[in-house]
Design a protein around this motif. Structure first.
Motif, short mmCIF file in Angstrom:
data_model
loop_
_atom_site.label_atom_id
_atom_site.label_comp_id
_atom_site.label_asym_id
_atom_site.label_seq_id
_atom_site.Cartn_x
_atom_site.Cartn_y
_atom_site.Cartn_z
N ALA A 224 14.07 61.73 39.69
CA ALA A 224 13.79 61.97 41.12
C ALA A 224 12.35 61.65 41.49
N THR A 225 11.42 61.72 40.52
CA THR A 225 10.02 61.47 40.85
C THR A 225 9.75 59.99 41.13
N LEU A 226 10.66 59.11 40.71
CA LEU A 226 10.47 57.67 40.91
C LEU A 226 11.27 57.12 42.06
N LEU A 227 12.28 57.84 42.52
CA LEU A 227 13.14 57.33 43.59
C LEU A 227 12.35 57.19 44.88
N PRO A 228 12.60 56.14 45.65
CA PRO A 228 11.90 55.96 46.92
C PRO A 228 12.25 57.07 47.89
N PRO A 229 11.33 57.43 48.78
CA PRO A 229 11.62 58.48 49.76
C PRO A 229 12.73 58.07 50.71
N GLN A 230 13.52 59.07 51.12
CA GLN A 230 14.64 58.82 52.02
C GLN A 230 14.37 59.47 53.38
N PRO A 231 14.91 58.92 54.46
CA PRO A 231 14.68 59.51 55.79
C PRO A 231 15.33 60.88 55.91
N THR A 232 14.71 61.76 56.67
CA THR A 232 15.27 63.08 56.91
C THR A 232 16.25 63.03 58.08
N ALA A 233 17.05 64.06 58.21
CA ALA A 233 18.02 64.13 59.30
C ALA A 233 17.34 64.09 60.66
N ALA A 234 16.10 64.56 60.72
CA ALA A 234 15.37 64.59 62.00
C ALA A 234 15.07 63.20 62.52
N ALA B 218 17.20 60.63 62.33
CA ALA B 218 18.44 59.94 62.67
C ALA B 218 18.68 59.98 64.17
N TYR B 219 19.59 59.13 64.64
CA TYR B 219 20.02 59.21 66.03
C TYR B 219 20.69 60.55 66.27
N THR B 220 20.49 61.09 67.47
CA THR B 220 21.15 62.35 67.80
C THR B 220 22.59 62.13 68.24
N GLY B 221 22.90 60.92 68.70
CA GLY B 221 24.26 60.55 69.06
C GLY B 221 24.48 59.11 68.63
N GLY B 222 24.92 58.28 69.56
CA GLY B 222 25.01 56.86 69.26
C GLY B 222 23.64 56.24 69.35
N PRO B 223 23.51 54.94 69.06
CA PRO B 223 22.23 54.28 69.18
C PRO B 223 21.61 54.46 70.57
#
Length: 207
Positions: free
Chosen positions: A27-37, A39-44
């Protein structure tokens, strides 16, 4: 999934993860991933209050800058290989991205696609920190016509390969849009990265 989307995923997964395999996919080497915050709240949708600049005439990109993650990289033009799959940026270079020249040019109306490696055999590459981007951040694309297209980030999402939303990522856009794509979504030593990180942005200014 469309043939075009499958080819993108095959390209991105085929030349990423070598560094992790060599050094252990912990896990210390894996690239960072986006958080849920992020993301889109609905569609694009565009960020509230964000301006929308008029699309530009087509012109090839030559450089991309993302100040928040210290990206300042040249842009290679990518075509198709004999089997119909997309070419890739040079695997040996950690600071270059690729733009599919058969598609929309960044700054023109439609969805421009830019892909970059997350890592290579030497270590983290140009889009390693793509998952740390935040809504409202800025992406600058220097074009061959001397103009710089300035984009504002609307969302950053991660998708598993088996459920990649090709229509959402590659679909038509009524304004000038940009999609930045790299590998992510977990890692397996046998099959490589399990998904892709996609950053969505739209044109807000031209310099």
């Amino acid at each position: 999934m469309s043939h075009k989307a499958k080819n993108w995923l095959l390209v991105l997964s085929a030349l990423a993860g070598i560094w992790l395999i060599r050094h252990g996919a912990d896990a210390t080497l894996l690239p960072p991933q986006p958080t849920a915050a992020q993301a889109y709240t609905g569609g694009p949708e565009l960020q509230p209050g964000s301006p929308v600049a008029a699309p530009l005439n087509p012109s090839a990109p030559v450089r991309i800058r993302i100040p928040s993650i210290r990206v300042d990289a040249p842009v290679n033009r990518l075509g198709l290989q004999a089997d119909g799959s997309l070419e890739v940026p040079p695997a040996g270079s950690r600071n270059v991205v690729g733009w599919y020249q058969g598609g929309t040019a960044p700054g023109s109306a439609g969805s421009a696609i830019v892909a970059g490696h997350v890592d290579n055999a030497q270590g983290p590459s140009v889009f390693y920190n793509l998952g740390t981007l935040q809504k409202g951040g800025t992406v600058e694309v220097v074009r061959q016509d001397g103009r710089t297209a300035v984009f504002s980030l609307d969302a950053i999402e991660v998708y598993p390969n088996k459920n990649f939303p090709d229509k959402k990522v590659y679909g038509a856009s009524p304004y000038a849009s940009l999609r930045l794509i790299t590998c992510g979504g977990g890692f397996s030593k046998t099959t490589g990265y399990q998904g892709n990180v996609v950053a969505y942005a739209h044109l807000t200014a031209v310099r």
